[in-house]
Structure formats: C-alpha cells, structure tokens
Design an enzyme around this catalytic site. Structure first.
Site, short mmCIF file in Angstrom:
data_model
loop_
_atom_site.label_atom_id
_atom_site.label_comp_id
_atom_site.label_asym_id
_atom_site.label_seq_id
_atom_site.Cartn_x
_atom_site.Cartn_y
_atom_site.Cartn_z
N PRO A 199 -11.95 -8.25 -15.19
CA PRO A 199 -13.05 -7.78 -14.34
C PRO A 199 -13.05 -8.40 -12.94
O PRO A 199 -13.41 -7.74 -11.97
CB PRO A 199 -14.31 -8.18 -15.12
CG PRO A 199 -13.87 -9.00 -16.26
CD PRO A 199 -12.40 -8.84 -16.45
N ILE B 73 -10.88 -2.20 -18.66
CA ILE B 73 -10.71 -3.12 -17.53
C ILE B 73 -10.11 -4.42 -18.07
O ILE B 73 -10.72 -5.13 -18.86
CB ILE B 73 -12.07 -3.39 -16.85
CG1 ILE B 73 -12.68 -2.08 -16.34
CG2 ILE B 73 -11.90 -4.39 -15.70
CD1 ILE B 73 -11.82 -1.30 -15.36
N PHE C 233 0.82 -1.22 0.00
CA PHE C 233 0.00 0.00 0.00
C PHE C 233 0.85 1.27 0.00
O PHE C 233 0.40 2.32 0.43
CB PHE C 233 -0.98 0.01 1.18
CG PHE C 233 -1.71 -1.28 1.37
CD1 PHE C 233 -2.65 -1.69 0.44
CD2 PHE C 233 -1.44 -2.11 2.45
CE1 PHE C 233 -3.32 -2.89 0.59
CE2 PHE C 233 -2.10 -3.33 2.60
CZ PHE C 233 -3.05 -3.71 1.67
N LYS D 60 -6.46 3.01 -17.11
CA LYS D 60 -6.19 4.15 -16.23
C LYS D 60 -5.66 3.75 -14.85
O LYS D 60 -5.25 4.59 -14.09
CB LYS D 60 -7.45 4.98 -16.07
CG LYS D 60 -7.81 5.81 -17.30
CD LYS D 60 -9.03 6.67 -17.02
CE LYS D 60 -9.33 7.63 -18.17
NZ LYS D 60 -10.57 8.39 -17.90
N GLN E 48 -9.79 -5.69 -6.57
CA GLN E 48 -8.96 -4.52 -6.28
C GLN E 48 -9.81 -3.39 -5.69
O GLN E 48 -9.42 -2.73 -4.73
CB GLN E 48 -8.29 -4.09 -7.60
CG GLN E 48 -7.57 -2.78 -7.58
CD GLN E 48 -6.22 -2.91 -6.94
OE1 GLN E 48 -6.11 -3.32 -5.79
NE2 GLN E 48 -5.18 -2.56 -7.65
N GLU F 108 -5.55 3.08 -6.53
CA GLU F 108 -5.74 4.15 -5.55
C GLU F 108 -7.19 4.63 -5.51
O GLU F 108 -7.73 4.91 -4.45
CB GLU F 108 -4.84 5.35 -5.87
CG GLU F 108 -3.55 5.01 -6.58
CD GLU F 108 -2.39 4.69 -5.67
OE1 GLU F 108 -2.46 5.04 -4.48
OE2 GLU F 108 -1.42 4.08 -6.15
#
Lengths: 327, 715
Positions: free
Chosen positions: B608, B605, B242, B677, B614, B681
């Site tokens: 999926p 994506i 993280f 993209k 995620q 986060e």
C-alpha cells in the site's frame, strides 16, 4: 566546454586587471554562467573567480541600504532591515529561482544574468546576441517569453531578473570599480537596449566589477510589493511581474508611486509616466485601471506574447493594491 | 510458519542504497581504460550531408576517434523475424552513421571519442558539417491537411466500431462536438540516458539505462549481426524512464560502435538538450469527439477521431481509441486514429501511452454531455456504465468502477461541487471541481525467475526485470518472502541483468502481474524442492537446518508464468476515478490546485505504501500534462526550442497539491495468479481531463489546447 585558465584573486585590482583581458570572464555565483559555459554559449579563455573579494555584506547607511555585490540572494532575503524597509526587494528575491540557487547566486551576478530567450539558449539556432549578425528567430518564432518593450528588429530578448525589476523601481544605484576607478550609476542606466548590437548588454567596461548596490530608503520603498505571474508556481521566470511601491497621503490617496514591470522589457522596465499619473489616485481597482492602461503605450507585441500587454496592466493594478495593504 | 508480506506497507528495500548514493545507474559504471563519447547531432530537419570535415576534431587534444557515415563500419542491421514489441511495427528504424541522409533535426550524425568527457565535448563542436537541405515536413496541421485522408496506422488496428455511429449521432436530441489538442510531451526523467559499452573480442557488455535488458541485448545483436548470447546488458537501477527506455535508441548503437572503433570501453551520456531528440516523446495529438445521447444523457452514438504525429521513417501509433471502445455502453461507436509523418524523431510510449490521450478527449466530452443533459457528471457516467466490454463482447474479469466513483466522491466531498459553472467565487478566485474516469488495460507476458535458498537460510531471487522507480525490488521481495515463508529482510531480489532468467518489458503496467507471478512460481517450486528433501522447513532456521542436513550450500528452482486463455475469456482493466479542485484568478490567469484525489480499483495491492506513492507520482505527471508541459516547436528549424529542464516545465513541489490515492479492494481470480492489475499507467490517466473539467466548472470556459497556461485563462 573550451579549456580555460582559472584564478581566484583576493585583491580587487588583480581581479579587475585579469577580467579586463579579452577572453576573460568573471565568475560569481555561477548559477547561470556554468550552464552557459557547459553548453558553449559562453567560452571564456580565462575565468576570474571573484568570490574571494570583499564585496559581501549588508549595511544600513544614511542613504538607505548597501548590499555587497557578492551577497547571496538568500542572505539578502533573510536580512531584517531589508525586509522592513524594502519588502518589494525581498519578495522579488523569494520569487527568484529555487532555494538552492538563491544560496549560491549573488546580488551583482543576478543583474547580469543572461536572457532566457529560447534561441539564445539553443546553440543550434541563430541569435544576434550570441552570434552577432546571425539573425533573430524569436521575432517570428517561439516568443512567448520575449519582450514587448525595448526590442529592436535584431532582438526582443527579455531581461529575466526579478531582483532588477524591484531595484529599478526604487532608484537603486550600482557601485562599480574598474581600471578607470569607481563609478556610481543608476541601475536604470546599467543595461542597454538591444538596438543594433544586442550582444552588448550593459555599460560596464572591460574589467569593471559591480561592488555593491545602494537602495535609497523611502516611504514608497517601505510600502512595496512584488507580484510575479508565471507558468508554474515556483522555479520559473516571470511571464509578467510588477514591482510597486507607494506613499499615501492622509486621505489615503497616492502621494508618490514607484513602479516597474518584468517579463516584458529587454531591460528592467520602469514606468515613470505611470508613476506620475498615479499621484493623487485613489487606491481602488476602478481608479487604478485607467492609469494602468497607459502602461500599454509603446508596446510592440509579437504573435506569442501579445497577452502580456493586458496581463501587465492587471498585474500593475494588483501590485499597487497589494502595496496599499502593507502596514 | 506463515509470513504475511504481500499487502504489507514494506519500506523500499532499495531505498537505503538510493539515499546513500550507492545505487549504481548506467553512467555510474566505470571500467579500466574508459574513454568518453560526445554525439554530434544534425541541425537541419531534412536533407543530405554533403561534406563533413573532421580534421579539426581529429587533431584536438585527447581525441581517439571521430566516427560518422564517412568512415563508420557498415552495420548489418539484420532484419527481425519478429519486431521487438516495443518498436513501431512498420517502417524502418533509424540507422546509425550508415548514410548521408538527415531525417530530423537532432539525428546523430557523428560521434567523437576522447580521453575525457571535456575533450570529447569540445571536439564535437569542431566538426564542420555542410548540408544540402531539402523541404521538410515540420508543420503538423499542414501535413495532416495534405494527406487526404491521412493514413491509418499500419502498426495496429485503430479503426474500431459497431452500429452506425454517424447516422445515430445525426438524430440524437443531445449532441456534443468537442476537440482537444495536446502538444508533444517529453518524459524528462531525472536520469539521462547513458550507455557504457565494452567489447572483449566479439563479446559486448552494455551498462545501459533500459526498461528491458533482454530486448536491449536482442536489438543490439541484430544491429551488429552477432548472437544475442555474446551480449550482456546490465541495468540494476533506472532513474525514471516513463517509457523512454523501452526500446533501444540509436545512442546505444553509437556507444557500442564507438567502443568497437576506439578499441576501448566507451561511456556515452546524453545531455539534457540531446535527450529531446535522441529518445522519443508523447506525440502531438489532435482529437475530435462527438457524443449523441437521449435527453437523459444515455449514449446512442460515440465517435472519436484522433490524428497524431509520427516520424517519416517509422509508423508509431498508440492506443488512443482503445478507451472509447470499452468505457461506455453505446449502441453505435466509431473510432479512427490517423498518423501524420513529419521530420521528427519517432515518438514512443510515455506513461499511459494512448490511453491518457484518448481518455482526455472522451472524458472532457462526457463533461460536456453531462452539462447538456443537466445531470451530475458521475450520474451521467453511471447511466452509461458498461457492464460488459461492448467492443470485445466479453465480461470484465472484475470491474469496480462504481465503487471508485462512490469512494472518491465521498472522500473528496463531490457534493460540494459548484452546481453551475463560474458560480463560486472566494475573494478574487473562482472555485471549480472536476472529475474524470481513469482506465488502463491489464496485460501480462511470459516471465521467468529463479529462487535460490542459501546455506544461511536466506534466499536470493532473480529475474531480468527492471525497476525504473515503481518498486519492483520491493514488491518482488515481498512476494518471494511470503511464498517461501521468510521475513522480507531474509530475501534479496536481483534484476537488471540479461544473464538472469528472462523477463518481459518493464512497461504497460505489467511487471507485477508478469514477473510477480514468475517469482511466485519459482518460490513455490523451491519450497516444494525443500519439502521433498524432508520436513516442513520454513523460516530462516528451518531452511538453514535443512540445507545443512543435506550438506548443500544452495538449492535453486526456476519458475515460469505465462498468460493463459484469460484474455480470450475476459476483458481486463483497472479502473479509477479522479477528482480535482482548483482555484483560478481570472484576472491574472493564475491557477492553483489545492486538491487532487484518485480512487482506484486495480486488483490486489501488494504494497500500500508504494502503491500510494506510485499513484501520486502518476498524478503529478497528469498535472504536468494538464498545466505545464509542452514541447515548444519551431517549424522553421524542425526543432524543440525549450529542450532543457529550465524551459520544459515539469511541475515543481509548489504546483503539486494535497494528493491522495485510495484503493477499492478487489479480488480478481482471473487476471493472473497474484490477482494484481498494475498501477503505473492508470495513475496518470484521467488527471488532465479532471483538471480541464474543473477549469470549466470554475470559469465556464472550455480550454481545448493543453497545457492550460495563464494566457488561456485570462477572462
């Protein structure tokens, strides 16, 4: 971790003799003890593993229910007799730790778990419980989880057990055996207030082992509930908890009440005055609230835990109302 | 033969290894003659070590070496030509055992190396350290107030703006002025940071927990003044990070130094308590947001000010005020970000660094403005929708936020939201709905990869990337399989080794965009190479026959991908909308979240299943930020007191509601060749404000300090 010797005697007398030697400590489930040993808060020279002793099992007796000290929390929580006659105990168990911990932790060991006070747990800060005389930073520090009852200017560490709160409400007896023979003592007398010597937490003598718990049967034990309030939904100790058991008269008013609170006391905190004041009370929020108000007497909150006093009163009312719904 | 692998719900290719326990994490590596290290940390926040008596430790059983500033070799700490991207851009990194100065409680001041871990741990407790304490800066508010004004970050420009926001604010009919405070938050990944260091002459091998093997190698090369080529970093699996494993923390130097002094391979695994001061954290941040709008809620002024802690030796800053500069159309904007140096270890990026923080303040303020304007929160956001990036004055490469609002609202049943705060009660519980916008910038960096066709017709694809959990192994395998025309099962992807083709940092949600594009390029190059050998070989059989015909045992091609000028032509962001329903018992302060839903537009994506995973994982991080996580700081010691997983509360299963993530299909030809993209986060962004807004909707109370614990909810 300091090197230690290890034994796992099958004979209680051997275990007691070994445990009585200074520097020896007893290992049951180990769920708390192993953490403390790894971080150095406890550094035994000798570890007596008592898991081989015949202190496991549950039996209904003339007195109530007898639970061996080495019975795992999960075993007790699944016991049908306990579920029927003492639901507050089962609820306290099910609200304790996680399933994995409950599979290992023992009924006797749970009563002897050490406090969650952050300063006790962090070896790098002073703590009168860990290093007598070093000071108590919790008094004016991060004391959100500390006690509002039973503290001293040396220690305000909360007794963290849920089980003990439920048990103390029901007049549980602790059965022990030690070098001086067997004893039966009320759970209410097992733990000491911190006073000037917070490092001494119980009245157990060197080598004395808890062998069993006896919970008397009663109408109030049967109609009982445990309410636990905490910062996350599971696997977390109580901010405040309440164990309530009631017996109702034919008019639906309280004939007898058992009440103890957790997360607020330096030992499992029973509220005998409130129990008395509840006799004859109607089971309604309006009738119970003024009585619960009395529970705040003698509270000595600090900066971080003042909210517990009000929260406790509300928890008491809720727990009593919930107990009233037990059929 | 064409194989559609991208976009398919492929199961994790690394799953079986993880389930079987055969995936090797840093601490799982062992070497002949391995010794074990235990760190000694300072117990004061500021001062000097005046005496360090290690005689007891040295004579303890099994001890091989005790190293401290007293006897440590002087390390060159060669200055960087360019600072690592993942390090603070000003200040000086903490040096290991080079001086007697203590800069924070928990600073590594010595290490003990012994034959066993138990011996090292015991001996580490035997050091007798005497300090001369000095006055420490451990109170955030006090420190901030003393700085008049606090300094802007030297690391990055954070004072943004246009128009005259203060003047415009003063004359608006609708004004909100809100603040929010969040405590420091810790990554608390399951895997502890660990390093195994082994020297062979002047060559060093590190088995390390890192999100960037290449940078790990470069940083240690600078510390020891050796060529990077003399170091190899191996990190095939990372058990959650993280952001905590972006930069190379002092303990990696400690391990390498210990191995050199001991003349043995050394393993150092930090304890959970040590981790709270050995690696970074999301900094304590206090924000104030002022919004000025017309009576319909159209923004005319947006002022967002933040101050956050950093250490006294480094200037860590993050992009807290990025979102206010691009999320809404307003004629006047001003933002400021100030840093408050304290005697703490340096903070570092934690999932959605800066953005999660900035969006928290902005999106709770927008909720207040919606209330003031008397419009639905989504309608308010639509009225202020930025069609172009108002700060950069650029078009968005793609922006499907409207569709996110619509899809999310529909799926969630937003129209059932209690229209007035504290207006819906079910039994003893108040019901509230809340929503917030999510956003995260889309970046990419230069990356390279190698694709190798093997004689059996299967392919090996490699890049020095990392997979801390999001599915790099799987997604790269999919990209390679589709590009080469092979089944997924016929492709193996390798990462986490500095000997492999260079890859950028595994952070900032850009692995898919960067490494994915390089993998695609390498595979295209390999395919072309195969074609140039004749025929249109595809599929396992085709490739096997091709290589066989030419007597080749393998055929490799390298591929690179680097950003072009897209960032100069477009503003590039992923967007989303987060919706929360919660139930609060105002008498007991208990809060339950039955539902949390996010709708995201994040380009293409790739998988999926893993994308969904995620996203819901990021949401859980957001729940922790909102409800449970906080470093409990004691300024007297300068120490986080709840430095254990028993006391630092991350959400457990019982806290996690029905989570769902939906995706708005988006085709963005501008961002990168794959049109992705990044998702890491953004999934954490917007969760905490959606929950806070739901708390207001349920209770009519604004909570201005995280986390929302029961005591703050008692009515």
């Amino acid at each position: 971790m300091q090197p230690f010797s290890y034994s796992s005697p099958a004979d209680p007398r051997v275990a007691m003799a070994e445990a009585a030697v200074p520097g020896a400590e007893v290992l049951a489930g180990g769920t708390d003890m192993m953490q403390l040993m790894k971080e150095g808060q406890r550094s035994p020279r000798h570890v007596v593993d008592i898991n081989g002793l015949p202190y496991r099992g549950i039996a209904v007796t003339a007195e109530g229910i007898r639970i061996g000290a080495l019975t795992r929390l999960s075993e007790a929580a699944e016991d049908q007799a306990l579920r029927q006659g003492w639901p507050v105990v089962v609820e306290a168990l099910e609200a304790s730790a996680s399933p994995q911990v409950r599979n290992l932790a023992t009924m006797g060991g749970n009563l002897l778990q050490r406090t969650r006070c952050l300063y006790f747990r962090d070896w790098a800060t002073p703590c009168n419980k860990r290093q007598p005389g070093s000071g108590c930073p919790a008094l004016d520090g991060q004391n959100r989880n500390n006690a509002v009852f039973g503290g001293s200017d040396r220690c305000i560490a909360t007794h963290a057990s849920d089980l003990a709160v439920a048990l103390v409400a029901l007049d549980t007896l602790v059965l022990t055996e030690g070098p001086n023979g067997p004893r039966r003592l009320p759970l209410a007398d097992l733990h000491r207030l911190p006073g000037d010597s917070p490092q001494v937490e119980t009245v157990l003598q060197p080598g004395e082992l808890i062998t069993a718990l006896v919970i008397p049967a009663s109408a109030a034990a049967r109609r009982s509930r445990y309410l636990k309030l905490r910062d996350r939904a599971s696997f977390e100790w109580a901010l405040v908890s309440a164990a309530a058991g009631i017996d109702l008269d034919t008019g639906g008013n309280i004939r007898e009440a058992r009440l103890a609170v957790g997360g607020v006391g330096t030992k499992p905190w029973r509220l005998p005055r409130i129990e008395q004041a509840l006799i004859g009370a109607r089971l309604s929020p309006e009738a119970l609230r003024p009585v619960a108000e009395l529970a705040g007497e003698g509270a000595r909150p600090r900066n971080g835990n003042a909210f517990k006093v009000e929260l406790m009163k509300r928890a008491i009312v809720r727990a009593l109302l919930a107990a009233g719904e037990v059929t | 033969m064409s194989v559609a692998a991208i976009g398919q719900p492929v199961s994790r290719v690394d799953g079986p290894d993880k389930v079987r326990g055969t995936a090797r994490y840093a601490a799982d590596f062992t070497l002949p003659g391995l010794a074990h290290a235990a760190v000694v940390q300072a117990t004061i926040p500021q001062g000097r070590i005046t005496a360090l008596d290690d005689s007891l430790a040295r004579s303890a059983a099994g001890v091989i070496a005790v190293i401290s500033h007293v006897n440590a070799p002087r390390l060159p700490y060669r200055p960087f030509q360019d600072r690592p991207l993942v390090d603070p851009q000003s200040g000086d990194q903490l040096r290991v055992f080079q001086a007697d100065r203590v800069l924070f409680n928990g600073q590594p001041i010595a290490v003990v190396v012994a034959e066993t871990l138990e011996q090292a741990t015991l001996a580490a407790t035997l050091l007798r350290v005497t300090y001369t304490p000095e006055r420490a800066i451990t109170q955030f508010d006090e420190a901030r107030d003393l700085l008049k004004p606090p300094p802007a970050s030297a690391s990055k420009p954070t004072d943004l703006g246009w128009g005259d926001a203060d003047a415009a604010f003063a004359v608006q009919p609708l004004r909100t002025d809100s603040s929010v405070r969040q405590p420091n938050e810790f990554h608390a990944a399951m895997e502890p940071h660990a390093t195994v260091a082994a020297w062979d002459g002047d060559r060093l091998t590190l088995y390390d927990k890192t999100q960037w093997v290449d940078n790990d190698r470069d940083e240690i090369a600078h510390v020891f003044g050796i060529p990077p080529e003399h170091i190899r970093v191996i990190s095939p699996f990372v058990g959650g990070a993280f952001g905590s494993a972006l930069r190379t923390w002092p303990h990696v130097t400690v391990a390498a130094l210990a191995a050199r002094v001991a003349g043995r391979p050394v393993k150092l695994v930090l304890t959970r308590r040590e981790l709270f001061s050995a690696v970074g954290y999301r900094p304590l941040t206090v924000q104030r947001v002022r919004l000025g709008a017309d009576r319909e809620g159209r923004l005319a002024a947006l002022i967002q000010e933040a101050s956050a802690q950093t250490s006294i030796y480094e200037d860590y800053s993050e992009s807290v005020v990025d979102a206010p500069a691009m999320l809404y159309a307003t004629a006047n904007m001003r933002s400021a970000y100030r840093v408050v140096p304290m005697n703490v270890n340096s903070p570092c990026p934690m999932r959605a660094p800066g953005t999660a923080t900035g969006v928290l303040a902005l999106e709770t303020a927008m909720d207040e403005l919606a209330e003031a304007a008397g419009v639905d929160p989504i309608e308010l956001r639509l009225r202020n929708y930025a069609e172009t990036d108002p700060h950069k004055n650029l078009p968005f490469s793609s922006k499907s936020l409207r569709q996110c609002y619509a899809l999310g609202a529909e799926a969630f049943g937003w129209t059932n939201r209690p229209p007035k705060p504290a207006s819906r009660q079910e039994g003893s519980q108040l019901v509230g709905y809340g929503m917030a916008t999510a956003v995260y910038h889309t970046n990419r960096a230069a990356a390279s990869a190698r694709a190798t066709m093997l004689a059996d017709g299967t392919a090996l694809v490699q890049s020095a990337a990392s997979d801390m959990g999001p599915g790099t192994y799987t997604a790269m395998t999919q990209v390679a399989a589709e590009t080469l025309g092979l089944p997924v099962a016929a492709v193996r992807f390798e990462l986490g080794d500095s000997e492999l083709p260079k890859a950028p940092v595994h952070g900032g949600s850009m692995t898919m965009a960067s490494v994915g594009s390089a993998v695609q390029a390498a595979c295209l190059a390999l395919r072309d190479k195969c074609r140039s050998l004749g025929g249109n070989a595809e599929g396992i059989e085709g490739y096997r026959a091709l290589l066989g015909r030419h007597g080749l045992d393998r055929l490799s091609a390298d591929g690179q991908a680097a950003p072009g000028d897209e960032a100069r032509r477009f503003s590039m962001y992923a967007f989303g909308a987060v919706f929360a329903e919660l139930r609060i018992d105002p008498e007991l302060g208990t809060l339950r979240l039955p539902r949390l839903l996010g709708a995201y537009a994040a380009g293409r994506i790739v998988n999926p299943t893993i994308a969904h995973s995620q996203c819901i994982g990021g949401m859980v991080g957001g729940i922790g930020m909102a409800l449970t996580e906080q470093g409990m700081w004691d300024p007297r010691f300068g120490r986080v007191m709840n430095a254990s997983l028993a006391d630092y509360l991350v959400p457990v299963n019982a806290d996690v509601p029905k989570l769902d993530a939906l995706f708005v299909e988006e085709q963005d030809p501008h961002v990168n060749p794959l049109g992705v993209k990044g998702l890491a986060e953004i999934a954490l962004v917007g969760v905490a404000p959606a929950i806070l807004n739901a708390v207001y909707n349920a209770t009519g109370r604004r909570i201005r300090e995280l986390p929302v614990t029961p005591d703050k909810l008692l009515l």
